[in-house]
Structure formats: structure tokens, C-alpha cells
Write an enzyme that holds these catalytic residues in place. Structure first.
Site, PDB file in Angstrom:
ATOM      1  N   TYR A  58     111.828  79.399  64.362  1.00 18.68           N
ATOM      2  CA  TYR A  58     110.409  79.721  64.533  1.00 18.68           C
ATOM      3  C   TYR A  58     110.078  80.981  63.758  1.00 18.68           C
ATOM      4  CZ  TYR A  58     107.339  76.849  67.225  1.00 18.68           C
ATOM      5  OH  TYR A  58     106.477  75.855  67.587  1.00 18.68           O
ATOM      6  N   GLU A  60     106.407  82.259  63.251  1.00 18.22           N
ATOM      7  CA  GLU A  60     104.948  82.461  63.197  1.00 18.22           C
ATOM      8  C   GLU A  60     104.640  83.778  62.508  1.00 18.22           C
ATOM      9  OE1 GLU A  60     103.319  82.151  67.105  1.00 18.22           O
ATOM     10  OE2 GLU A  60     103.300  79.957  67.056  1.00 18.22           O
ATOM     11  N   ASP A 204      90.939  70.362  44.831  1.00 21.09           N
ATOM     12  CA  ASP A 204      91.994  69.685  45.589  1.00 21.09           C
ATOM     13  C   ASP A 204      92.783  68.842  44.589  1.00 21.09           C
ATOM     14  OD1 ASP A 204      93.630  68.148  47.133  1.00 21.09           O
ATOM     15  OD2 ASP A 204      92.091  67.566  48.584  1.00 21.09           O
ATOM     16  N   THR A 230      98.780  69.000  47.945  1.00 24.26           N
ATOM     17  CA  THR A 230      99.965  68.543  48.666  1.00 24.26           C
ATOM     18  C   THR A 230     101.161  68.841  47.755  1.00 24.26           C
ATOM     19  OG1 THR A 230      99.723  66.353  47.693  1.00 24.26           O
ATOM     20  CG2 THR A 230      98.816  66.668  49.909  1.00 24.26           C
ATOM     21  N   LYS A 233     103.285  64.588  46.089  1.00 22.82           N
ATOM     22  CA  LYS A 233     102.821  63.511  45.205  1.00 22.82           C
ATOM     23  C   LYS A 233     103.432  63.738  43.817  1.00 22.82           C
ATOM     24  CE  LYS A 233      99.004  62.826  48.336  1.00 22.82           C
ATOM     25  NZ  LYS A 233      97.541  62.907  48.608  1.00 22.82           N
ATOM     26  N   ARG A 239     107.100  66.434  51.959  1.00 27.88           N
ATOM     27  CA  ARG A 239     105.719  66.342  52.470  1.00 27.88           C
ATOM     28  C   ARG A 239     105.291  67.717  52.945  1.00 27.88           C
ATOM     29  NH1 ARG A 239     105.105  60.931  52.456  1.00 27.88           N
ATOM     30  NH2 ARG A 239     102.884  61.237  52.742  1.00 27.88           N
TER      31      ARG A 239
HETATM   32  C1  LIG Z   1      96.839  63.090  49.739  1.00 29.83           C
HETATM   33  C2  LIG Z   1      95.618  63.918  49.693  1.00 29.83           C
HETATM   34  C3  LIG Z   1      95.254  64.768  50.748  1.00 29.83           C
HETATM   35  C4  LIG Z   1      95.902  64.750  52.102  1.00 29.83           C
HETATM   36  O1  LIG Z   1      97.201  64.894  52.181  1.00 29.83           O
HETATM   37  P1  LIG Z   1      98.028  64.506  53.515  1.00 29.83           P
HETATM   38  O2  LIG Z   1      99.285  65.226  53.257  1.00 29.83           O
HETATM   39  O3  LIG Z   1      98.118  63.018  53.491  1.00 29.83           O
HETATM   40  O4  LIG Z   1      97.279  65.018  54.679  1.00 29.83           O
HETATM   41  C5  LIG Z   1      94.156  65.584  50.567  1.00 29.83           C
HETATM   42  N1  LIG Z   1      93.444  65.553  49.444  1.00 29.83           N
HETATM   43  C6  LIG Z   1      93.741  64.727  48.427  1.00 29.83           C
HETATM   44  C7  LIG Z   1      92.894  64.735  47.203  1.00 29.83           C
HETATM   45  C8  LIG Z   1      94.824  63.873  48.516  1.00 29.83           C
HETATM   46  O5  LIG Z   1      95.099  63.040  47.509  1.00 29.83           O
END
Ligand SMILES: *Cc1c(COP(=O)(O)O)cnc(C)c1O
Length: 422
Positions: A58, A60, A204, A230, A233, A239
Site C-alpha cells: 500500500y 497512498e 486522450d 491508457t 494499447k 492495463r
Molecule cells: C480505451 C480508452 C479509454 C478507457 O480506457 P479503459 O482502460 O478501458 O478504462 C479512454 N479513452 C479512450 C480514447 C480509449 O480509447
């Protein structure tokens, strides 16, 4: 060996049921072609770091300012991850604690907005993400969200519309980026509009972060003061997610993540992110990012030659969105048929879709995972041919043909081992 003896039973001994399922998933990944553009195959190193004893701790707070003792090691892990993120993306500030992309985005709202404030993002059916203010998401329920889309004739973002909506609605935040955008995001064009209306631009880049790191997509740095991504990807980490920003917004974002939204960070994930960032800084990853794009272009060209209708007419990045309307088959039956043929994609809405979200007109595919397995031009041509045959088979409900395609796919797939497996 030092004082640490590894006498603990492995998953296989401790929990054969789960061990068998993990093995089954390894076989599934080995015997299929993953064309889901948001997925990838991480390295053995990323797997090991994310499966480590760091999960026990932990912590925080932030390095040097924790609410628990025993942070001698964890602080260094998080500091390394932060430093690597800042260096790789060229940003002043990075927060590596968000549990995933959705909570990272929620933290952005918390940092800049009050409930009921106006926010703006790309509409989900046009290629945006749920967390950019779509109505079924908390971000659409707790904020007053307005949206923009793409032009019907070009399939590309209509910046006249973006500017008109922004001037009329005066949003506090403008999100750019999404989940089904096959074209380069013009961060400078968004920045100009955000400046004009006094909104904070949030890039994003979840889908294209790896391409940005590898120099195969322009960077939002210098245009968007806040960047959300994220890590799992195209960036090919575990993740998780990161928020990056100029120094100006560092405190607000950090406070929003903790204590605003989250408790203890997932330190095993932070370690996995650090490893992925280290890998992404290597020359090999730059090559990888460019190959992801060249593979997507090859696949797109071959699909176009076979008469497929691609949203926006092709791709600039890792992602292809096929509108199957002209092929007279729905996205869902096509995706399911492809899955039976060991080609894994997802069904997806296309802009101005006339069908329901549960059985939309499109399928979405991408090249990050197959490129991680080392596939190139020959394999892209084969994949285009299999997609073509499988879509025809889906239309005719020809299970024998899907089985034949599946056998061919398995043979090719096994020649390209999945990183981290075996
Ligand atoms: C995948 C994605 C998210 C969310 O990601 P999670 O890890 O699935 O919550 C947010 N914004 C965009 C543009 C994404 O492609």
C-alpha cells in the site's frame, strides 16, 4: 539464493482451474490473429513486473509523501516510471497512478470542473469514448456534455462544427481523441479552438500513445495542456493509465487522482508501466510504431481493392473502420463469423449508423497486436483475403468455409509466437 526462498506453489499447483484457463487463453492468443486495435501483446518483462510482489504494497500518496511506511522500494519504482514518462513524451508532469483510462479521465473532470459544468467531446457513435461525456457514462450524467462528430462525406472531424459548438456552448473542457478514429488527430486545430473559447484541451491519446512515443503520430505536447492515455494499447504496457500535463496543472491533476478519486496505487502495474516505457524508448519500438502504421495502410489498401468501404477512405494510423453496409451483412454477424475463423475483431458503429449499437454496420480492426508478433506485408495480404472470404461466408452462413479459413489462420498464427507466451 539470498534470504528469499521461492518455495511457494505456482498457480498450476495452487489453483489448477485458473491455471488451465490461463493456459487455454495462451493457446487462444497463439491460434488467433488479434486485430482488435485497442489490444496488444506485452513482453515477458512487462508480464513479470506486473505479476510481482509489488502488488502487496500500500502506498497512498506520492513518492516522498506517503501515508504508509515501508516505501523505500516503491517510491523508486514510481519515480522511475514518472521520469521515463516525462522523458519519453517530453512533458513536464506525469501521474502514473490512474487505475485505467476511464478513471484517469474522471480525474480530469474532477480537477477542472464542478458537476453540471459544460464539457465537450466527440460523440461515441462518431468514434469518441464513453468518458468524453456520453450520456450513459457518469461523465454524461454529472456534466452537461455537448458533442461534435465527423463529416458525412469525408468521415473526418468537421472543425467548423467543433468551432461552432465550442463558441456557442463555451465548454470548460474539450476532449480530442477517441476509440474509432482512423485518421491523424489535428491537435493544433483543436488547441486553436480551445484557446478561442477559454477551454482546457484534453488530448486522450489512449489509442495512439505508442505511435506518438515511436514518432509515428504527431504529439499533442505543446498543444494540449492535459494528456490522458491508457498504457495497454499501442503503448504495449500493462492495463493502466497516465495523466500528463504542463507544470501549471500538475497539482490539480495529482490531487484529483489521489485523494480525489483513488486510494492506493497499483504498484505492480506502475512497475509494468515503467518497463513498457523503457521498452518504448528503444529504437526497436520506433521501428515497431512505424510498422504498425505501414501494416495498417497495407491492410487498408488491400481491403479497398476488394471493394470494402472504409470510413474516411483509409487510415493514417493503426486502425481501420469498415462499413459493411455495401457488403449486405451486419457488423455483429461478421465479427462473430471472423471469430469462428480465428480472426478476432470487434463490431462497431460507423458514423451516421442506421443500425442499432448492438448490431451496428461496422467492424473495427487494427494492427498493433499482429505487428508485435512480427507480421508484415505478406501476412497483411493474407489477412485481407481471409477477411474478404469470412465476410462472404458470414453472408451465406457457410460454416465449412469459416472452418477452412480458421485452419489456414491457425497455421500462420503458430509461425508467429505471441510475445510473453511459452
Ligand atoms: C480505451 C480508452 C479509454 C478507457 O480506457 P479503459 O482502460 O478501458 O478504462 C479512454 N479513452 C479512450 C480514447 C480509449 O480509447
Amino acid at each position: 539464493m539470498g534470504p528469499v526462498e521461492r518455495a511457494q506453489p505456482s498457480v498450476a499447483a495452487a489453483d489448477p482451474e485458473i491455471a488451465e484457463l490461463i493456459t487455454a487463453e495462451e493457446h487462444r492468443q497463439t491460434d488467433t490473429l488479434c486485430l482488435i486495435p485497442s489490444e496488444n501483446h506485452v513482453s515477458r518483462a512487462v508480464l513479470e513486473a506486473s505479476g510481482s510482489v509489488l502488488t502487496n504494497k500500500y502506498s497512498e500518496g506520492y513518492p516522498g509523501r506517503r501515508y504508509y511506511e515501508g516505501q523505500q522500494v516503491v517510491d523508486q519504482v514510481e519515480e522511475l516510471a514518472i521520469r521515463r514518462a516525462r522523458e519519453l513524451f517530453g512533458v513536464e508532469h506525469a501521474n502514473v497512478q490512474p487505475y485505467s483510462g476511464s478513471p484517469a479521465n474522471l480525474a480530469v473532470y474532477l480537477a477542472f470542473c464542478q458537476p453540471g459544468d459544460t464539457v465537450m467531446g466527440m460523440a461515441l457513435p462518431m468514434g469518441g469514448h464513453l468518458t468524453h461525456g456520453w450520456n450513459v457514462s457518469a461523465t454524461g450524467k454529472w456534466f452537461r456534455s455537448v458533442s461534435y462528430g465527423v463529416r458525412r462525406d469525408t468521415g473526418r472531424i468537421d472543425f467548423d462544427e467543433v468551432r461552432d459548438v465550442a463558441r456557442r456552448e463555451r465548454p470548460k473542457l474539450i476532449f480530442c481523441g477517441g476509440t474509432a478514429i482512423p485518421r491523424t488527430i489535428d491537435f493544433a486545430a483543436f488547441a486553436e479552438i480551445a484557446d478561442d473559447v477559454g477551454a482546457v484541451l484534453v488530448a486522450d491519446v489512449a489509442h495512439v500513445a505508442g505511435l506518438i512515443a515511436g514518432g509515428a503520430h504527431p504529439s499533442p505536447v505543446g498543444h494540449a495542456p492535459v494528456i490522458s492515455t491508457t498504457t495497454h494499447k499501442t503503448l504495449r504496457g500493462p492495463r493502466g493509465a497516465m495523466l500528463m500535463s504542463s507544470e501549471e496543472h500538475a497539482k490539480a491533476l495529482d490531487r484529483a487522482v489521489f485523494p480525489g478519486l483513488q486510494g492506493g496505487p497499483h504498484n505492480h502495474t506502475t512497475a509494468g508501466i515503467a518497463v513498457a516505457l523503457h521498452e518504448a524508448a528503444e529504437a526497436e519500438f520506433t521501428e515497431y510504431a512505424h510498422r504498425v502504421v505501414s501494416n495498417a495502410k497495407l491492410l487498408a489498401d488491400d481491403l479497398l481493392a476488394r471493394g470494402f468501404d472504409l470510413v474516411s477512405g483509409g487510415t493514417d494510423n493503426h486502425l481501420i473502420l469498415i462499413d459493411l453496409t455495401t457488403k449486405e451483412v451486419g457488423g455483429k454477424p461478421a465479427a462473430q463469423a471472423l471469430d469462428r475463423a480465428h480472426v478476432v475483431v470487434n463490431y462497431n458503429t460507423v458514423p451516421y449508423d442506421t443500425r442499432k449499437p448492438f448490431d451496428p454496420s461496422g467492424i473495427r480492426l487494427g494492427t498493433p497486436a499482429v505487428t508485435s508478433r512480427g507480421m508484415g506485408e505478406t501476412e497483411m495480404r493474407a489477412i485481407a483475403a481471409w477477411i474478404d472470404r469470412a465476410v462472404e461466408a458470414a453472408k451465406k452462413e457457410d460454416e465449412a468455409e469459416l472452418k477452412r479459413i480458421g485452419d489456414e489462420v491457425v497455421e500462420l498464427s503458430r509461425a508467429f509466437p505471441v510475445p510473453g507466451v511459452g
